[in-house]
Design a protein around this motif. Sequence first.
Motif, mmCIF file in Angstrom:
data_model
loop_
_atom_site.group_PDB
_atom_site.id
_atom_site.type_symbol
_atom_site.label_atom_id
_atom_site.label_comp_id
_atom_site.label_asym_id
_atom_site.label_seq_id
_atom_site.Cartn_x
_atom_site.Cartn_y
_atom_site.Cartn_z
ATOM 1 N N LYS A 7 -20.985 0.589 -38.149
ATOM 2 C CA LYS A 7 -21.314 -0.400 -37.691
ATOM 3 C C LYS A 7 -22.952 -1.348 -37.984
ATOM 4 C CE LYS A 7 -20.756 -2.674 -34.068
ATOM 5 N NZ LYS A 7 -21.705 -3.402 -32.357
ATOM 6 N N VAL A 11 -24.100 -3.649 -40.172
ATOM 7 C CA VAL A 11 -24.354 -5.074 -39.901
ATOM 8 C C VAL A 11 -25.890 -5.343 -40.396
ATOM 9 C CG1 VAL A 11 -22.187 -5.622 -38.593
ATOM 10 C CG2 VAL A 11 -24.353 -4.735 -37.706
ATOM 11 N N TYR A 56 -26.419 -9.190 -34.039
ATOM 12 C CA TYR A 56 -25.421 -9.527 -34.408
ATOM 13 C C TYR A 56 -24.900 -9.484 -33.277
ATOM 14 C CZ TYR A 56 -27.884 -9.634 -39.019
ATOM 15 O OH TYR A 56 -28.769 -9.432 -40.188
ATOM 16 N N ASP A 57 -23.502 -8.690 -32.279
ATOM 17 C CA ASP A 57 -23.045 -8.860 -31.452
ATOM 18 C C ASP A 57 -22.784 -9.918 -31.071
ATOM 19 O OD1 ASP A 57 -22.888 -6.295 -32.431
ATOM 20 O OD2 ASP A 57 -23.371 -5.430 -30.615
ATOM 21 N N LYS A 59 -24.029 -12.880 -32.285
ATOM 22 C CA LYS A 59 -24.405 -14.178 -32.876
ATOM 23 C C LYS A 59 -22.623 -13.876 -33.172
ATOM 24 C CE LYS A 59 -24.962 -15.564 -37.753
ATOM 25 N NZ LYS A 59 -25.644 -14.460 -38.759
ATOM 26 N N SER A 60 -21.762 -13.050 -33.560
ATOM 27 C CA SER A 60 -20.245 -13.050 -33.990
ATOM 28 C C SER A 60 -19.343 -13.042 -32.486
ATOM 29 C CB SER A 60 -20.143 -12.239 -34.738
ATOM 30 O OG SER A 60 -20.859 -11.111 -34.552
ATOM 31 N N LYS A 61 -19.655 -12.778 -32.031
ATOM 32 C CA LYS A 61 -19.419 -12.264 -29.888
ATOM 33 C C LYS A 61 -18.309 -11.715 -30.420
ATOM 34 C CE LYS A 61 -18.533 -17.433 -29.024
ATOM 35 N NZ LYS A 61 -17.674 -18.775 -28.959
ATOM 36 N N SER A 62 -18.915 -10.730 -31.350
ATOM 37 C CA SER A 62 -18.201 -9.165 -30.623
ATOM 38 C C SER A 62 -17.679 -8.941 -30.031
ATOM 39 C CB SER A 62 -18.687 -8.416 -32.138
ATOM 40 O OG SER A 62 -19.863 -8.060 -32.317
ATOM 41 N N ASP A 63 -18.301 -8.204 -28.823
ATOM 42 C CA ASP A 63 -17.674 -7.969 -27.746
ATOM 43 C C ASP A 63 -16.461 -8.825 -26.901
ATOM 44 O OD1 ASP A 63 -19.988 -6.661 -26.298
ATOM 45 O OD2 ASP A 63 -21.117 -8.585 -26.440
ATOM 46 N N ILE A 64 -16.203 -9.164 -27.425
ATOM 47 C CA ILE A 64 -13.976 -10.160 -27.374
ATOM 48 C C ILE A 64 -14.042 -8.927 -28.134
ATOM 49 C CG2 ILE A 64 -13.425 -12.208 -27.303
ATOM 50 C CD1 ILE A 64 -15.172 -13.929 -26.384
ATOM 51 N N MET A 65 -14.497 -8.971 -29.994
ATOM 52 C CA MET A 65 -13.666 -8.168 -29.928
ATOM 53 C C MET A 65 -12.720 -6.807 -30.634
ATOM 54 S SD MET A 65 -13.515 -5.903 -33.665
ATOM 55 C CE MET A 65 -15.655 -6.976 -34.105
ATOM 56 N N LEU A 66 -14.446 -6.060 -30.038
ATOM 57 C CA LEU A 66 -14.597 -4.985 -29.820
ATOM 58 C C LEU A 66 -13.665 -4.491 -28.371
ATOM 59 C CD1 LEU A 66 -18.361 -3.719 -30.523
ATOM 60 C CD2 LEU A 66 -16.599 -3.623 -31.398
ATOM 61 N N PHE A 218 -16.186 -11.498 -21.052
ATOM 62 C CA PHE A 218 -16.434 -12.486 -21.785
ATOM 63 C C PHE A 218 -15.156 -13.516 -22.172
ATOM 64 C CE2 PHE A 218 -17.152 -8.257 -21.971
ATOM 65 C CZ PHE A 218 -18.608 -8.014 -22.979
ATOM 66 N N LEU B 52 -10.180 -8.411 -20.508
ATOM 67 C CA LEU B 52 -12.019 -9.170 -20.837
ATOM 68 C C LEU B 52 -12.171 -9.505 -20.066
ATOM 69 C CD1 LEU B 52 -10.652 -10.779 -24.433
ATOM 70 C CD2 LEU B 52 -12.500 -8.906 -23.668
ATOM 71 N N PHE B 80 -3.954 -8.553 -31.469
ATOM 72 C CA PHE B 80 -4.165 -9.240 -31.121
ATOM 73 C C PHE B 80 -5.188 -10.650 -31.882
ATOM 74 C CE2 PHE B 80 -7.540 -6.221 -30.870
ATOM 75 C CZ PHE B 80 -9.223 -7.355 -31.240
ATOM 76 N N HIS B 86 -13.691 -13.372 -34.525
ATOM 77 C CA HIS B 86 -14.970 -12.458 -33.738
ATOM 78 C C HIS B 86 -15.844 -11.145 -34.381
ATOM 79 C CE1 HIS B 86 -14.466 -14.899 -30.451
ATOM 80 N NE2 HIS B 86 -13.011 -14.883 -30.452
ATOM 81 N N TYR B 87 -15.259 -11.313 -36.125
ATOM 82 C CA TYR B 87 -15.504 -10.152 -36.910
ATOM 83 C C TYR B 87 -17.187 -10.957 -37.046
ATOM 84 C CZ TYR B 87 -11.081 -8.637 -36.263
ATOM 85 O OH TYR B 87 -9.608 -8.615 -36.331
ATOM 86 N N TYR B 88 -18.689 -9.450 -37.145
ATOM 87 C CA TYR B 88 -19.177 -9.668 -38.364
ATOM 88 C C TYR B 88 -19.148 -9.731 -39.197
ATOM 89 C CZ TYR B 88 -20.278 -6.572 -34.255
ATOM 90 O OH TYR B 88 -20.519 -5.936 -33.612
ATOM 91 N N ILE B 91 -20.883 -8.877 -42.360
ATOM 92 C CA ILE B 91 -20.505 -7.545 -43.547
ATOM 93 C C ILE B 91 -19.081 -7.488 -44.603
ATOM 94 C CG2 ILE B 91 -21.476 -5.971 -42.453
ATOM 95 C CD1 ILE B 91 -18.454 -5.300 -40.896
ATOM 96 N N ILE B 99 -14.853 0.219 -39.613
ATOM 97 C CA ILE B 99 -14.717 -0.027 -38.996
ATOM 98 C C ILE B 99 -14.298 -0.067 -37.607
ATOM 99 C CG2 ILE B 99 -16.948 -1.042 -36.486
ATOM 100 C CD1 ILE B 99 -18.330 -1.714 -39.199
#
Lengths: 218, 288
Positions: A7, A11, A56-57, A59-66, A218, B52, B80, B86-88, B91, B99
Amino acid sequence: MLNLLIKDILVQKKTFIGALFYLVFFVVAFQSLEMNMFTAAIVAFVYLLVIGGFAYDDKSKSDIMLNSLPIKRENIVMSKYISLFVYIAIGTIAYIAVSFVISLLNTPIKTYPVTIELIVSAVLAVSLLNSISFPLIFKLGYVKAKVFNMIFFLTFLFGVPLLIDFVSKADSEVTTAVGTFLLNQSDVAIASELLALSLVFLLISYGISVRLYKKREF
Amino acid sequence: MEPILEIKNLRKEFKDFSLKDINLTLEKGFIMGFIGPNGAGKSTTIKLILNLMNKDGGEIKIFGKDNIVYEREVKNRIGFVLDESHYYEEITVQEMKSIIAPFYERWDEGAFKKYVKDFGLSMDKKIKELSKGMKMKFSLAIALSHNAELLIMDEPTSGLDPVVRSELLDILSDLMQDENKGVFFSTHITSDLDKIADYITFINNGEIILSTTKDDIMENFGLVKGPKELIRSNNSNGFIGIRENQYGFEALVQNKEEFRKLYGDKIVVEKPTLEDIMVYYTRRGINA
């Protein structure tokens, strides 16, 4: 975990191209460092990609998603630490390729071979730098930690030469003792000690990062 | 049988806001609408369910299991859809899917392909090139492609046009054919829930005001309209919220039959919408 590494690379396709140009720039601009330019180039290359990944993490607030996926927070943290070594490896290969191409061009730019000692010193420098900056990023996120990291990175960049200078001039018993200790050992022994030292730094830092990241909201 | 989602005395303190002893239970086979005005605590509750955020007290059980002790197992069985993507962004849909997919133990590629086709998602597009509706559909495709038993959605319809919203509601109705599944759906667009929700939980200012079946609400709650004199003699007793104008008043009541008996044809009793319920409860502080 492998996914998380992939990932970070996916990205950052553009960052990789940028980092490659950076390597070329380093080789050309830091001729005065001679063979040590490798260490400097790798530290910068890895820094660019690691910070890019965090950015990048954020910017897309992807900690929430992950963290909504079935992933342990430890694994998210671990993947960043492992990525350091992936980037060192990629950087080293890229550096060798860049040096090779430059040497073919018959320019006054000098290139130097990559030795084991240089790789060890790059691993040590990268480990040291990122061991200190990672916990802060895991606690605050990239944007909030940015200012601290900038200050820290610059301190590191200018502080380390000053420190070396200071240590080499100081004639205390301790430095002599350390000097004699190192002189009496084989290169292999020194290299393994430095690698072990890097690992200790990384492990302590990882422990702190995991604790902070687990508490983060988060 | 264990409820699919059970929250007991959940607390979370912030400087200027707190969730106060939230309790709710969702059984398998039902859709629960979680409604409340902006800032009422809907997203905080959902973030606590997904771990979270760290709770300050209480208990959250999903499939009868603690959501933190069994975090990975529980999350494998949850899909959810969050209020924003909250995706990148950089890509492609395909890359993002590859991923995410390996993290789920029960990923169903066939189901994913079917949803992609049904939703008209293009796999080669970058996430940032997708419209808001498409991003939500991508989230939904992921959420539905790993045999999740509980779907948690935080304002999935906000900012979407009516066509996409209605598509989403159709998909949820389809999904509920399987009686082992449950949906927990937060929204402030209550008309979405008039159609599909079985249970309604209403949160305001960090407190659960109401958590019951939609039928209970529709059967017992009433929107009472009548002349102003009535409110004076009644002393506002039993009114949840009142709105007055120059001709008379409108008020929400919890037991409309009582009012009917009491005032007979002096009043008109109408069925409230969920929006009426939300609005009148929120007004209570102002008018009571």
